[in-house]
Scaffold this motif. Structure first.
Motif, mmCIF file in Angstrom:
data_model
loop_
_atom_site.group_PDB
_atom_site.id
_atom_site.type_symbol
_atom_site.label_atom_id
_atom_site.label_comp_id
_atom_site.label_asym_id
_atom_site.label_seq_id
_atom_site.Cartn_x
_atom_site.Cartn_y
_atom_site.Cartn_z
ATOM 1 N N SER A 347 19.370 62.706 40.805
ATOM 2 C CA SER A 347 19.452 63.059 42.382
ATOM 3 C C SER A 347 17.863 62.242 42.814
ATOM 4 O O SER A 347 18.061 61.983 43.940
ATOM 5 N N LEU A 348 17.096 62.478 42.130
ATOM 6 C CA LEU A 348 15.920 62.240 42.071
ATOM 7 C C LEU A 348 15.029 60.857 42.661
ATOM 8 O O LEU A 348 15.484 60.133 43.186
ATOM 9 N N LYS A 349 16.051 59.972 41.586
ATOM 10 C CA LYS A 349 16.390 58.292 41.134
ATOM 11 C C LYS A 349 17.271 57.874 43.281
ATOM 12 O O LYS A 349 16.880 56.998 43.350
ATOM 13 N N GLN A 350 17.836 58.717 43.229
ATOM 14 C CA GLN A 350 19.422 58.107 44.388
ATOM 15 C C GLN A 350 17.790 58.353 45.627
ATOM 16 O O GLN A 350 18.551 57.826 46.254
ATOM 17 N N GLN A 351 17.544 59.589 46.095
ATOM 18 C CA GLN A 351 16.319 59.247 47.295
ATOM 19 C C GLN A 351 15.292 58.832 47.150
ATOM 20 O O GLN A 351 14.636 58.521 47.994
ATOM 21 N N LYS A 416 1.748 72.147 41.488
ATOM 22 C CA LYS A 416 0.597 71.365 42.818
ATOM 23 C C LYS A 416 1.991 70.377 42.872
ATOM 24 O O LYS A 416 2.613 69.893 43.775
ATOM 25 N N LEU A 417 2.351 69.672 42.122
ATOM 26 C CA LEU A 417 2.616 68.541 41.462
ATOM 27 C C LEU A 417 4.620 68.454 41.607
ATOM 28 O O LEU A 417 5.119 67.863 42.490
ATOM 29 N N LEU A 418 4.361 70.302 41.518
ATOM 30 C CA LEU A 418 5.755 70.520 41.355
ATOM 31 C C LEU A 418 6.223 71.021 42.604
ATOM 32 O O LEU A 418 7.611 70.760 43.153
ATOM 33 N N PHE A 419 5.797 71.971 43.463
ATOM 34 C CA PHE A 419 6.128 72.347 44.289
ATOM 35 C C PHE A 419 6.211 70.239 45.869
ATOM 36 O O PHE A 419 6.648 70.801 46.390
ATOM 37 N N GLU A 420 4.743 69.654 45.606
ATOM 38 C CA GLU A 420 5.325 68.426 46.194
ATOM 39 C C GLU A 420 6.525 67.872 46.348
ATOM 40 O O GLU A 420 7.484 67.456 47.169
ATOM 41 N N THR A 421 7.611 67.852 44.810
ATOM 42 C CA THR A 421 8.531 67.405 44.644
ATOM 43 C C THR A 421 9.319 67.710 45.330
ATOM 44 O O THR A 421 10.017 67.639 45.691
ATOM 45 N N ALA A 422 9.651 69.555 44.803
ATOM 46 C CA ALA A 422 10.730 70.002 45.471
ATOM 47 C C ALA A 422 10.493 69.884 46.892
ATOM 48 O O ALA A 422 11.472 69.300 47.831
ATOM 49 N N ARG A 423 9.182 70.195 47.543
ATOM 50 C CA ARG A 423 9.573 69.848 49.179
ATOM 51 C C ARG A 423 10.441 68.265 49.444
ATOM 52 O O ARG A 423 10.937 68.091 50.490
ATOM 53 N N GLN A 424 9.540 67.437 48.307
ATOM 54 C CA GLN A 424 10.135 66.155 48.678
ATOM 55 C C GLN A 424 11.677 65.522 49.266
ATOM 56 O O GLN A 424 12.054 65.137 49.715
ATOM 57 N N TRP A 425 12.235 66.469 47.731
ATOM 58 C CA TRP A 425 13.463 66.872 47.536
ATOM 59 C C TRP A 425 14.703 67.448 47.896
ATOM 60 O O TRP A 425 15.596 67.273 48.103
#
Ligand code: ARG
Length: 653
Positions: A347-351, A416-425
C-alpha cells in the motif's frame, strides 16, 4: 464545577469587546501563587498593553468593569502594574463543598464520552524478565488510562508486546546450542532468559573483538591530532582553547569506549567455560538473526519453539501485572500484525510513499535525513512496518481518535517518522502523541543498575519495597499511644500497598520528561511528597471516623453547607473544590505529576486543618458536623486521587 475553567470563560467574555481572539489571554487566568493576593490571578493586561497601545492598568480596569463574577467572587482587585486578583466568596466555596459531598465524581466533569483514545503502554519485549526500565511506561500508562476513563473518555489500553523480534532468534539459537535441560524443566522462563543473556553476551563479545583494533587506531589518530593542535595553536586565544577542548573530549570519549569494550572482552576471557562457548561460533550474532528470519518465514521447528516459549513468557508478565494491579483491554503483540505487513508495504508503494533505496524499502520524509525503513534488503519487515500496521488497525477497527504511545524518550525519532508517515498514508484525522519519559537513574546518576552492573529486576524491586515498607508500617503501629492496632496479616497487606504505592508514586511525581534518581529513603519517607504520606493522611481520617463511630453516609446528607470559621477550613475546602482542575491539568499533556502535586498539597492542608481545628471534641454540634464533612470529603478525594494513580489506600496504618 471547574472554577478555573469558569473564571477563564468569564474573563474571555470580559475581553471580547477588547480583542478579536480572547481565548489565549483568558487562558492566562491561573491559580494565585500567593494566597495573600487571592485565589486566582490574571496577568493578561500586561501582554495586551503592547497590542492595544494602552497602559496595562487601564486595560485591567476595563476588563474588571466588564467582568461578571459577583456570584462567585468578591469584587476583583487590580494590583501592581495590572494584575487582576480574584478572591472566591466564602459562602460560594462552602456551597461548592456541599455539592461535592453528594457527588461521586467529586466535581470532575464527565466530558469526552464520544472520544476514543488508544493507550499503548508497558509493551515490553518478552522473553526477558521485566526490569526497572519497564516501570515508567507501565505505571504512567496505567495512570493515564485510569484518569482518562474517570473523565469519561473511551479508552482502549493495549499492551503492544514485543513477541516477534530479534530476541526470539537469540533464544531459539540459545535453546538449540546451550540448553540446560533440567533448569528448563524446573523454570522455563528463567532458563530462557539465561539463554537470552548468554547469546547476547557472546554476540557482544565478538563485536568487541572486532571493534577494539579500530577503536585503538581511532584513538591514536585523535591523540596525534590533539598533540599537533597543541603545538600549533596559541592557547591564550579563546577559540583555540575551545577547539582543543573539543579534541580532548573526543579522545576521552574514545578512551571510555575502549574501556567498556575491554571489559566486555575480559568478562568472557576470564571465564574459560564462557570463552570455550565463544570460540564455538564466531558468527553467533548472524546465526541468531538467521533463526529470527526462519521464524518469520514460517519455519516449522522455530514456529513450534515460539509457540512453546510464548505462553510461559506471557504468564510471567501477567503475574507481575497482577501484583501491580495493572490490566489491559487487549494485548495485541507484534506477532498479531505479521500477516498484514506485506500489504502495508504494498500500500505504501502504491501510494508512492515508499521507494527502493539500496535494495531496501524506505519512506523519505521531507526535512528528515534518515529515511523510515519499512523493509530490509533481505526482505525482513521492521519495527516500523509493524507500527504502521498497528496504526491502521487501531483506526479502522478500534476507531481511535487519538493514539498515545507511552514510550521512552529515546524512541522519539522513530515516533516522529511514524506519525508523519501515517498522516501521509492517509490516517491524518487521528491525533498521535508520543508520551515520552526520561530514565530512572541510580544514586551515581547513571542508569539504575544492581551493584554487579545488571539491570534491576522488577520483581526484586517490588519485594524490596514491600520489605522496607513493612518496617515503616511496624514502626508507625508500634508507636501508637494506646498500643499497636494491627495484626500481622493486616500489617503485611498494608506493607504491600505502601511498597507498591511508593514505587508508583515516586515515578509519577516527577515530571515525566526528566530523568530521576531512584532513592529508597525519599520514596518511602513518612513525611515528604510520597505515597506513604498521602496514604497516611487518608488512614488518619478513617481513624477519626472509627474513633467517633461516625456514619459517613448520613454525614453527606446532613443539612447545611460546611462552615468557614478558620482560615485552615477555607484553604482545605478551596483545595477540595479544585480536584477537577487537577484532573484537567493532567489531561492537557498527560502529566500525572499534576495529580500527585494536588494530593500532596491536599494532605498538607488537611494536616494544618487538623492541627488547628478541633473535630471530634468540638462542642458546637453544627461546627463538629461541618468539620467531619471536610474530613469525609478529604478522605474520599485522597482515595479517589490515589486510585486514579493505581495506588491503594489502607483504612488503617
Ligand atoms: N517493545 C518496545 C520496546 O521495548 C516498545 C513498544 C512501544 N510501542 C510501540 N507501538 N512501538 O522498546
Amino acid at each position: 464545577m471547574n472554577v478555573l475553567k469558569e473564571l477563564r470563560h468569564r474573563t474571555a467574555k470580559a475581553l471580547a469587546p477588547l480583542v478579536d481572539d480572547p481565548q489565549p489571554f483568558a487562558a492566562m487566568v491561573k491559580p494565585a501563587q500567593d494566597a495573600q493576593f487571592g485565589d486566582y490571578q490574571a496577568n493578561c493586561a500586561m501582554p495586551l498593553a503592547g497590542k492595544l497601545k494602552q497602559k496595562p492598568r487601564e486595560i485591567a480596569e476595563q476588563i474588571v468593569a466588564n467582568l461578571e463574577v459577583d456570584d462567585l467572587c468578591e469584587p476583583p482587585e487590580i494590583a501592581g502594574p495590572g494584575f487582576i486578583n480574584f478572591k472566591l466568596k466564602d459562602d460560594w466555596i462552602a456551597s461548592q463543598g456541599q455539592a461535592l459531598l453528594n457527588d461521586e465524581r467529586l466535581g470532575v466533569e464527565d466530558s469526552e464520552a464520544d472520544r476514543t483514545v488508544v493507550v499503548d503502554f508497558s509493551s515490553p519485549n518478552v522473553a526477558k524478565p521485566m526490569h526497572v526500565g519497564h516501570l515508567r511506561s507501565t505505571v504512567l500508562g496505567d495512570a493515564i488510562c485510569r484518569i482518562l476513563r474517570f473523565r469519561g473518555t473511551q479508552v482502549h489500553s493495549d499492551n503492544h508486546i514485543g513477541d516477534w523480534g530479534t530476541q526470539f532468534g537469540m533464544i531459539i539459537y540459545g535453546y538449540k546450542h546451550f540448553l540446560d535441560q533440567s533448569a528448563f524443566a524446573e523454570n522455563q522462563v528463567a532458563e530462557l532468559s539465561r539463554l537470552y543473556r548468554l547469546v547476547n553476551q557472546l554476540s557482544d563479545y565478538h563485536a568487541a573483538v572486532k571493534a577494539l583494533p579500530e577503536l585503538e587506531e581511532q584513538l591514536q589518530s585523535q591523540q596525534q591530532l590533539l598533540e599537533a593542535k597543541r603545538g600549533e595553536l596559541d592557547t591564550s586565544d579563546k577559540k583555540a582553547r575551545k577547539e582543543i577542548g573539543k579534541l580532548e573530549a573526543a579522545v576521552k570519549a574514545t578512551q571510555d569506549r575502549i574501556e567498556s569494550t575491554r571489559s566486555k572482552l575480559k568478562e568472557v576471557e576470564s571465564d574459560p567455560a564462557l570463552k570455550a562457548l565463544a570460540d564455538q561460533d564466531l558468527e553467533i550474532a548472524r546465526h541468531a538473526r538467521l533463526e529470527t528470519a526462519k521464524l518469520h518465514q514460517g519455519d516449522a521447528e522455530n514456529t513450534e519453539l515460539w509457540n512453546q516459549f510464548l505462553p510461559a513468557c506471557l504468564a510471567m508478565l501477567h503475574q507481575m501485572y497482577e501484583r501491580l494491579d495493572i490490566h489491559f483491554d487487549m494485548e495485541l503483540g507484534e506477532s498479531f500484525y505479521q500477516p498484514m505487513l506485506t500489504d502495508v508495504v504494498d500500500s505504501l508503494k502504491q501510494q508512492g510513499l515508499a521507494s527502493e533505496s539500496d535494495g531496501a524499502m524506505c519512506v523519505f520524509i521531507e526535512g528528515n535525513d534518515a529515511p523510515f525503513l519499512v523493509q530490509k534488503q533481505d526482505g525482513a519487515f521492521t519495527y516500523a512496518t509493524t507500527d504502521l500496521a498497528t496504526i491502521r488497525y487501531r483506526i479502522n477497527e478500534l476507531k481511535a481518535d487519538e493514539i498515545l504511545y507511552v514510550v521512552d524518550a529515546r524512541q522519539s525519532e522513530h515516533f516522529k517518522l511514524l506519525f508523519e508517515t501515517a498522516r501521509q498514508w492517509g490516517f491524518d484525522q487521528t491525533e498521535y502523541q508520543h508520551v515520552s519519559f526520561g530514565t530512572i537513574l541510580g544514586e551515581d546518576k547513571r542508569p539504575f543498575k544492581t551493584r554487579s552492573g545488571d539491570t534491576v529486576g522488577l520483581e526484586s524491586l517490588i519485594d524490596e519495597a514491600v520489605a522496607q515498607s513493612r518496617k515503616i508500617v511496624d514502626e508507625i503501629d508500634d508507636s501508637k499511644p494506646d498500643g499497636p492496632e494491627l495484626d500481622a496479616e493486616t500489617r503485611a497487606n498494608v506493607a504491600e500497598m505502601v511498597g507498591i504505592g511508593g514505587i508508583k508514586y515516586a515515578d509519577l511525581r516527577h515530571n515525566r520528561d526528566s530523568d530521576y534518581v531512584f532513592s529508597w529513603d525519599k520514596m518511602l519517607a513518612k513525611d515528604g511528597d510520597t505515597a506513604t504520606y498521602v496514604q497516611y493522611a487518608h488512614a488518619r481520617i478513617c481513624g477519626i471516623f472509627r474513633k467517633g463511630d461516625i456514619d459517613r453516609a448520613s454525614l453527606r446528607t446532613a443539612s447545611g453547607s460546611p462552615l468557614i470559621s478558620a482560615p485552615e477550613e477555607r484553604a482545605l475546602l478551596l483545595q477540595l473544590t479544585r480536584f477537577g482542575e487537577a484532573i484537567e491539568a493532567v489531561c492537557e499533556d498527560y502529566r500525572p505529576n499534576q495529580l500527585t502535586q494536588y494530593l500532596f498539597e491536599l494532605s498538607n492542608l488537611f494536616s494544618s486543618f487538623y492541627v488547628n481545628c478541633i473535630v471530634l471534641k468540638e462542642e458546637n454540634a453544627e461546627l463538629r458536623t461541618s468539620r467531619l464533612k471536610l474530613c469525609d470529603l478529604t478522605a474520599r478525594t485522597l482515595q479517589t486521587g490515589l486510585k486514579l494513580l493505581g495506588i491503594e489506600t489502607p483504612e488503617q496504618m
